[in-house]
Design a protein around this motif. Structure first.
Motif, mmCIF file in Angstrom:
data_model
loop_
_atom_site.group_PDB
_atom_site.id
_atom_site.type_symbol
_atom_site.label_atom_id
_atom_site.label_comp_id
_atom_site.label_asym_id
_atom_site.label_seq_id
_atom_site.Cartn_x
_atom_site.Cartn_y
_atom_site.Cartn_z
ATOM 1 N N ASP A 23 0.828 -1.199 0.000
ATOM 2 C CA ASP A 23 0.000 0.000 0.000
ATOM 3 C C ASP A 23 0.867 1.255 0.000
ATOM 4 O OD1 ASP A 23 0.850 0.366 2.660
ATOM 5 O OD2 ASP A 23 -1.020 -0.362 3.514
ATOM 6 N N ILE A 24 0.208 2.397 0.074
ATOM 7 C CA ILE A 24 0.891 3.686 -0.030
ATOM 8 C C ILE A 24 1.855 3.913 1.136
ATOM 9 C CG2 ILE A 24 -0.871 5.090 1.145
ATOM 10 C CD1 ILE A 24 0.781 6.122 -2.161
ATOM 11 N N VAL A 25 1.572 3.347 2.296
ATOM 12 C CA VAL A 25 2.473 3.493 3.454
ATOM 13 C C VAL A 25 3.803 2.799 3.151
ATOM 14 C CG1 VAL A 25 2.789 3.000 5.911
ATOM 15 C CG2 VAL A 25 0.525 3.645 5.051
ATOM 16 N N ASP A 26 3.723 1.594 2.565
ATOM 17 C CA ASP A 26 4.938 0.860 2.204
ATOM 18 C C ASP A 26 5.725 1.635 1.137
ATOM 19 O OD1 ASP A 26 3.814 -1.209 3.826
ATOM 20 O OD2 ASP A 26 2.746 -1.997 2.091
ATOM 21 N N ALA A 27 4.998 2.146 0.138
ATOM 22 C CA ALA A 27 5.642 2.903 -0.938
ATOM 23 C C ALA A 27 6.314 4.159 -0.401
ATOM 24 C CB ALA A 27 4.614 3.260 -2.008
ATOM 25 N N ASN A 28 5.695 4.819 0.583
ATOM 26 C CA ASN A 28 6.302 6.011 1.179
ATOM 27 C C ASN A 28 7.636 5.700 1.839
ATOM 28 O OD1 ASN A 28 4.571 8.129 0.505
ATOM 29 N ND2 ASN A 28 3.168 7.637 2.158
ATOM 30 N N VAL A 29 7.747 4.537 2.487
ATOM 31 C CA VAL A 29 9.010 4.138 3.107
ATOM 32 C C VAL A 29 10.089 3.989 2.034
ATOM 33 C CG1 VAL A 29 10.209 2.303 4.396
ATOM 34 C CG2 VAL A 29 7.956 3.098 5.155
ATOM 35 N N ASP A 58 7.324 -10.446 0.772
ATOM 36 C CA ASP A 58 5.897 -10.592 0.480
ATOM 37 C C ASP A 58 5.108 -10.142 1.703
ATOM 38 O OD1 ASP A 58 3.500 -11.292 -0.734
ATOM 39 O OD2 ASP A 58 3.717 -13.434 -0.347
ATOM 40 N N ASN A 59 3.899 -9.679 1.466
ATOM 41 C CA ASN A 59 3.018 -9.212 2.551
ATOM 42 C C ASN A 59 3.715 -8.177 3.436
ATOM 43 O OD1 ASN A 59 2.182 -12.392 2.149
ATOM 44 N ND2 ASN A 59 0.436 -11.002 2.303
ATOM 45 N N VAL A 60 4.411 -7.246 2.789
ATOM 46 C CA VAL A 60 5.103 -6.175 3.505
ATOM 47 C C VAL A 60 4.068 -5.322 4.239
ATOM 48 C CG1 VAL A 60 6.489 -4.088 3.222
ATOM 49 C CG2 VAL A 60 7.024 -6.144 1.876
ATOM 50 N N ASP A 61 4.376 -4.979 5.485
ATOM 51 C CA ASP A 61 3.467 -4.145 6.270
ATOM 52 C C ASP A 61 4.274 -3.105 7.050
ATOM 53 O OD1 ASP A 61 1.234 -3.086 7.524
ATOM 54 O OD2 ASP A 61 1.180 -4.632 9.075
ATOM 55 N N VAL A 144 -8.064 13.056 7.025
ATOM 56 C CA VAL A 144 -9.452 12.806 6.622
ATOM 57 C C VAL A 144 -10.328 12.677 7.865
ATOM 58 C CG1 VAL A 144 -11.020 11.225 5.425
ATOM 59 C CG2 VAL A 144 -8.689 11.586 4.549
ATOM 60 N N GLU A 145 -11.433 13.433 7.858
ATOM 61 C CA GLU A 145 -12.446 13.282 8.895
ATOM 62 C C GLU A 145 -13.798 13.081 8.226
ATOM 63 O OE1 GLU A 145 -12.290 16.510 11.716
ATOM 64 O OE2 GLU A 145 -10.437 15.742 12.607
ATOM 65 N N ILE A 146 -14.663 12.311 8.885
ATOM 66 C CA ILE A 146 -15.991 12.007 8.351
ATOM 67 C C ILE A 146 -17.047 12.327 9.399
ATOM 68 C CG2 ILE A 146 -15.864 9.576 9.052
ATOM 69 C CD1 ILE A 146 -17.330 8.989 6.299
ATOM 70 N N ASP A 159 -5.617 -0.956 5.908
ATOM 71 C CA ASP A 159 -6.017 -1.272 4.533
ATOM 72 C C ASP A 159 -6.307 -0.033 3.686
ATOM 73 O OD1 ASP A 159 -5.783 -4.055 4.887
ATOM 74 O OD2 ASP A 159 -7.789 -4.135 5.785
ATOM 75 N N TRP A 160 -5.914 1.150 4.131
ATOM 76 C CA TRP A 160 -6.104 2.383 3.368
ATOM 77 C C TRP A 160 -5.114 2.393 2.221
ATOM 78 C CZ3 TRP A 160 -9.705 6.156 3.615
ATOM 79 C CH2 TRP A 160 -9.450 7.341 2.924
ATOM 80 N N GLY A 161 -5.575 2.674 1.036
ATOM 81 C CA GLY A 161 -4.703 2.709 -0.129
ATOM 82 C C GLY A 161 -5.009 3.894 -1.029
ATOM 83 N N LEU A 162 -4.313 3.948 -2.140
ATOM 84 C CA LEU A 162 -4.456 5.047 -3.072
ATOM 85 C C LEU A 162 -5.870 5.130 -3.637
ATOM 86 C CD1 LEU A 162 -2.637 7.280 -4.105
ATOM 87 C CD2 LEU A 162 -2.084 5.844 -6.064
ATOM 88 N N SER A 163 -6.525 3.988 -3.837
ATOM 89 C CA SER A 163 -7.892 4.021 -4.371
ATOM 90 C C SER A 163 -8.847 4.664 -3.361
ATOM 91 C CB SER A 163 -8.370 2.620 -4.754
ATOM 92 O OG SER A 163 -8.328 1.760 -3.645
ATOM 93 N N ASP A 164 -8.630 4.438 -2.063
ATOM 94 C CA ASP A 164 -9.452 5.070 -1.033
ATOM 95 C C ASP A 164 -9.218 6.582 -1.026
ATOM 96 O OD1 ASP A 164 -10.308 2.466 0.023
ATOM 97 O OD2 ASP A 164 -8.236 2.314 0.709
ATOM 98 N N ALA A 165 -7.954 6.972 -1.115
ATOM 99 C CA ALA A 165 -7.617 8.399 -1.139
ATOM 100 C C ALA A 165 -8.228 9.075 -2.367
ATOM 101 C CB ALA A 165 -6.103 8.580 -1.122
ATOM 102 N N SER A 166 -8.267 8.360 -3.487
ATOM 103 C CA SER A 166 -8.866 8.896 -4.711
ATOM 104 C C SER A 166 -10.338 9.227 -4.519
ATOM 105 C CB SER A 166 -8.742 7.880 -5.845
ATOM 106 O OG SER A 166 -7.596 8.108 -6.570
ATOM 107 N N VAL A 167 -11.051 8.360 -3.803
ATOM 108 C CA VAL A 167 -12.478 8.596 -3.548
ATOM 109 C C VAL A 167 -12.644 9.877 -2.733
ATOM 110 C CG1 VAL A 167 -14.535 7.719 -2.363
ATOM 111 C CG2 VAL A 167 -13.143 6.176 -3.764
ATOM 112 N N VAL A 168 -11.815 10.051 -1.726
ATOM 113 C CA VAL A 168 -11.877 11.257 -0.896
ATOM 114 C C VAL A 168 -11.620 12.489 -1.756
ATOM 115 C CG1 VAL A 168 -10.719 12.530 0.966
ATOM 116 C CG2 VAL A 168 -11.303 10.119 1.273
ATOM 117 N N CYS A 169 -10.572 12.435 -2.574
ATOM 118 C CA CYS A 169 -10.239 13.597 -3.420
ATOM 119 C C CYS A 169 -11.375 13.927 -4.374
ATOM 120 C CB CYS A 169 -8.960 13.328 -4.195
ATOM 121 S SG CYS A 169 -7.486 13.256 -3.144
ATOM 122 N N LYS A 170 -11.983 12.900 -4.972
ATOM 123 C CA LYS A 170 -13.116 13.141 -5.877
ATOM 124 C C LYS A 170 -14.306 13.714 -5.119
ATOM 125 C CE LYS A 170 -11.922 9.502 -9.087
ATOM 126 N NZ LYS A 170 -12.125 8.098 -9.387
#
Length: 175
Positions: A23-29, A58-61, A144-146, A159-170
């Motif tokens: 996910d994006i957290v792993d990519a940021n590292v 595999d299964n990097v967290d 993000v606040e809801i 489990d937050w990823g780029l697709s979730d962030a995309s929904v927020v941005c849209k």
């Protein structure tokens, strides 16, 4: 140097990283470890081709504070259930040229409130499911606040990823 397939050196050889749980957290590292800022996209598998040789992780967290990918949790060196068509890639904001299909433009910095809200219906106050970004440098960046049952709350990153962030941005009209 700041975009491409991720490979890691271990025990004298270079190997790849599988995309299971990536996910994006792993990519940021990875981006931070390379001195390339932060991840702006998780390219589709095979964008930069598949690797060869060992699949090391595999299964990097990652939790986000690690200085190197090797400090993140995984099943262990060489333990995986993957094929090279699952090799991960990243594009960091320090990349000098972005992928042709990547649309990225800097957000305009605005003065005034740093919270932007879109409501499902215009009534007194907010409606359940309204979201906002707070504590960011402008209206399209922040935590993000809801809104739910009269209160603003946060959203956990499990489990937050780029697709979730995309929904927020849209939803916020931020692209």
């Amino acid at each position: 140097r700041c975009q491409g397939r991720v490979e890691i050196h271990y025990n004298g050889s270079w190997g790849t990283v599988c995309d299971d749980d990536w996910d994006i957290v792993d990519a940021n590292v990875v981006c931070r470890q390379l001195g390339c800022g932060h991840a702006i996209t998780l390219p589709a598998a095979m964008t930069f081709g598949q690797g060869s040789g060992p699949i090391f992780l595999d299964n990097v967290d990652c939790k986000g504070s690690e200085a190197a990918l090797s400090e993140c949790w995984s099943h262990g060196w060489g333990i995986h259930n993957c094929y090279h068509y699952e090799d991960v890639a990243v594009v960091c904001n320090g990349a000098t040229s972005l992928l042709p299909f990547t649309e990225f433009s800097p957000t305009q910095v605005s003065e005034g409130p740093t919270t932007r809200t879109l409501t499902a219906s215009v009534q007194d106050g907010e409606s359940d499911g309204s979201i906002r970004l707070v504590s960011g440098p402008d209206t399209c960046q922040g935590r993000v606040e809801i809104f739910y049952r009269g209160n603003w709350g946060t959203v956990c990153d499990d489990d937050w990823g780029l697709s979730d962030a995309s929904v927020v941005c849209k939803q916020l009209g931020c692209g």
